[in-house]
Design an enzyme around this catalytic site. Sequence first.
Site, short mmCIF file in Angstrom:
data_model
loop_
_atom_site.label_atom_id
_atom_site.label_comp_id
_atom_site.label_asym_id
_atom_site.label_seq_id
_atom_site.Cartn_x
_atom_site.Cartn_y
_atom_site.Cartn_z
N HIS A 135 0.80 -1.23 0.00
CA HIS A 135 0.00 0.00 0.00
C HIS A 135 0.83 1.29 0.00
O HIS A 135 0.29 2.38 -0.07
CB HIS A 135 -0.93 0.04 1.21
CG HIS A 135 -0.21 0.34 2.51
ND1 HIS A 135 0.51 -0.60 3.19
CD2 HIS A 135 -0.07 1.48 3.21
CE1 HIS A 135 1.04 -0.07 4.26
NE2 HIS A 135 0.72 1.21 4.31
C1 UD1 Z 1 -1.64 6.07 5.91
C2 UD1 Z 1 -0.28 6.51 6.47
C3 UD1 Z 1 0.72 5.37 6.32
C4 UD1 Z 1 0.19 4.09 6.93
C5 UD1 Z 1 -1.19 3.77 6.38
C6 UD1 Z 1 -1.73 2.61 7.14
C7 UD1 Z 1 0.33 8.90 6.27
C8 UD1 Z 1 1.14 9.88 5.53
N1 UD1 Z 1 0.25 7.66 5.74
O1 UD1 Z 1 -1.47 5.82 4.53
O2 UD1 Z 1 1.92 5.72 6.97
O3 UD1 Z 1 1.07 3.05 6.59
O4 UD1 Z 1 -2.05 4.90 6.57
O5 UD1 Z 1 -2.69 1.91 6.43
O6 UD1 Z 1 -0.24 9.23 7.29
N2 UD1 Z 1 -8.92 5.49 1.95
C9 UD1 Z 1 -10.15 4.90 2.03
N3 UD1 Z 1 -10.68 4.67 3.27
C10 UD1 Z 1 -10.03 4.99 4.40
C11 UD1 Z 1 -8.78 5.60 4.31
C12 UD1 Z 1 -8.22 5.84 3.08
O7 UD1 Z 1 -10.78 4.59 1.03
O8 UD1 Z 1 -10.57 4.73 5.49
C13 UD1 Z 1 -8.30 5.70 0.62
C14 UD1 Z 1 -8.54 7.07 0.02
O9 UD1 Z 1 -8.62 6.90 -1.38
C15 UD1 Z 1 -7.26 7.81 0.37
C16 UD1 Z 1 -6.20 6.72 0.30
O10 UD1 Z 1 -6.88 5.55 0.75
O11 UD1 Z 1 -7.00 8.84 -0.51
C17 UD1 Z 1 -4.99 6.99 1.15
O12 UD1 Z 1 -5.34 7.24 2.52
P1 UD1 Z 1 -4.35 8.10 3.49
O13 UD1 Z 1 -4.88 8.05 4.88
O14 UD1 Z 1 -4.02 9.39 2.91
O15 UD1 Z 1 -3.02 7.32 3.43
P2 UD1 Z 1 -2.70 5.80 3.53
O16 UD1 Z 1 -2.13 5.36 2.22
O17 UD1 Z 1 -3.86 5.08 4.10
N1 UDP Z 2 -3.72 -5.52 9.03
C1 UDP Z 2 -5.03 -5.99 9.23
N2 UDP Z 2 -5.76 -6.37 8.13
C2 UDP Z 2 -5.25 -6.34 6.87
C3 UDP Z 2 -3.92 -5.86 6.68
C4 UDP Z 2 -3.19 -5.45 7.78
O1 UDP Z 2 -5.50 -6.07 10.36
O2 UDP Z 2 -5.96 -6.71 5.93
C5 UDP Z 2 -2.95 -5.05 10.21
C6 UDP Z 2 -1.64 -5.75 10.44
O3 UDP Z 2 -1.81 -6.87 11.29
C7 UDP Z 2 -0.79 -4.67 11.08
C8 UDP Z 2 -1.36 -3.38 10.55
O4 UDP Z 2 -2.61 -3.70 9.95
O5 UDP Z 2 -0.97 -4.66 12.49
C9 UDP Z 2 -0.44 -2.77 9.52
O6 UDP Z 2 -1.08 -1.69 8.94
P1 UDP Z 2 -0.63 -1.04 7.58
O7 UDP Z 2 0.12 -2.03 6.79
O8 UDP Z 2 -1.86 -0.44 7.00
O9 UDP Z 2 0.29 0.16 8.07
P2 UDP Z 2 1.86 0.29 8.38
O10 UDP Z 2 2.20 -0.68 9.44
O11 UDP Z 2 2.58 0.07 7.09
O12 UDP Z 2 2.00 1.70 8.80
#
Ligand code: UD1
Ligand code: UDP
Length: 369
Positions: free
Chosen positions: A207
């Site tokens: 992601h």
């Molecule tokens: C964010 C964090 C990242 C973390 C990740 C965990 C920052 C800069 N990034 O990235 O460090 O690893 O969360 O998963 O804070 N969206 C949805 N539903 C949601 C949330 C997001 O559809 O509930 C979609 C939207 O299209 C959005 C995109 O995901 O634009 C990205 O969401 P965003 O929260 O900006 O960043 P993440 O890639 O989720």
């Molecule tokens: N995770 C989850 N369901 C999923 C994928 C990930 O519960 O389908 C959990 C995973 O166990 C871990 C956390 O989400 O604890 C990691 O989140 P993510 O990869 O979104 O963020 P990052 O750790 O890269 O910031």
Amino acid sequence: MSTHIAFVLGTRPEIIKLAPVIRACNEGDVPYTVIHTGQHYSEKLDSVFFTDLHLPKPDYNLGVGSGTHGEQTGMMLAEIEQILFDEDPDIVLVQGDTNSALAGGIAAMKLDAQLGHVEAGLRSFDRDMPEELNRILVDHGADLLFPPTDDSAARLREEGIPAERVCVTGNTVVDAVLQNRDIAADQSTALLDLDVTAGEFALLTAHRPGNVDDPERFAQLLEGVNRYAELTNTTVLYPVHPRAEAKLEDFDMVVPEHIRCIEPLNFLDFLYLEDTASLVFTDSGGVQEETCILQTPCVTLRENTERPETLDVGSNVLTGPDPESIVINAFEMRTRDTDWDLPFGDGQAAARILQQCNVETPLTSEVRT
Ligand code: UD1
Ligand code: UDP
């Protein structure tokens, strides 16, 4: 009077990794307030974790949603500041490196409350990652820093942060895994639901913007994982993060046939799959840690990691997006001995963090720093 803690969180990994600290507050009758920024809002990225981890509903949900970094962080900051004025906590705790952590951190830095940073001192040394900038800024504004390992603490000292602010606690993800591993094994029906057998499937998460926002790179890494799946006749399950899903649509990309896309999973199902998979491909930070703790080999689809401890103990390898490198490294990892050392602590990080916050609970009296 007991210390009042405000937690600022907003994304899936923050909910999971702050859950043990919130749970310890509940057990010790510590007054606390949970401020959810709403950065994650889809049920499968948000409320499902409150249910799985038995967390109370947040006291505030700012509903900030998605946006550019500036929009998202700015909206959070204005609202968090107002809540901190009203609630007047002694300590604000943020976790990790998201925009929610940054906003909570900046709001707290300028107020009376002390700022505590859970999972401090991680560095990828890759300033193209938004998370790298967030973690540096929060670390340097924090009054209390809780690095997970001695190496992350040493890095903070190298950057000039006074030693008296820093306490190695272990990573709260160990607490979360140990508290939920057996429950997941008892309750999860994921193997049955997804029609896979323990030890005979692999898991993929991808992601990071650096991987999925670039169509060529995203296609390359899927190609590498797909080749491995085909050569080993292994089903690869890919719970698709909404960012990746949006990009697949934007780029009109088709995921290759040996990778099976599924919805994002709840924590117990995902934990159980990580525990029973033969191999995990990922670009997630938390997944690199959890596979290490669960003794499942991990292949990280990046050129760098802020979790080098996983490379040191041999639970993880870096491949970047090159398909050949992914296949070669995946073959090497699948036969690796999995009895590596566990570098992220003993599962009592939450108690140590509360101890450093001057909170007295039955749990905190038992731990040593
Ligand atoms: C964010 C964090 C990242 C973390 C990740 C965990 C920052 C800069 N990034 O990235 O460090 O690893 O969360 O998963 O804070 N969206 C949805 N539903 C949601 C949330 C997001 O559809 O509930 C979609 C939207 O299209 C959005 C995109 O995901 O634009 C990205 O969401 P965003 O929260 O900006 O960043 P993440 O890639 O989720
Ligand atoms: N995770 C989850 N369901 C999923 C994928 C990930 O519960 O389908 C959990 C995973 O166990 C871990 C956390 O989400 O604890 C990691 O989140 P993510 O990869 O979104 O963020 P990052 O750790 O890269 O910031």
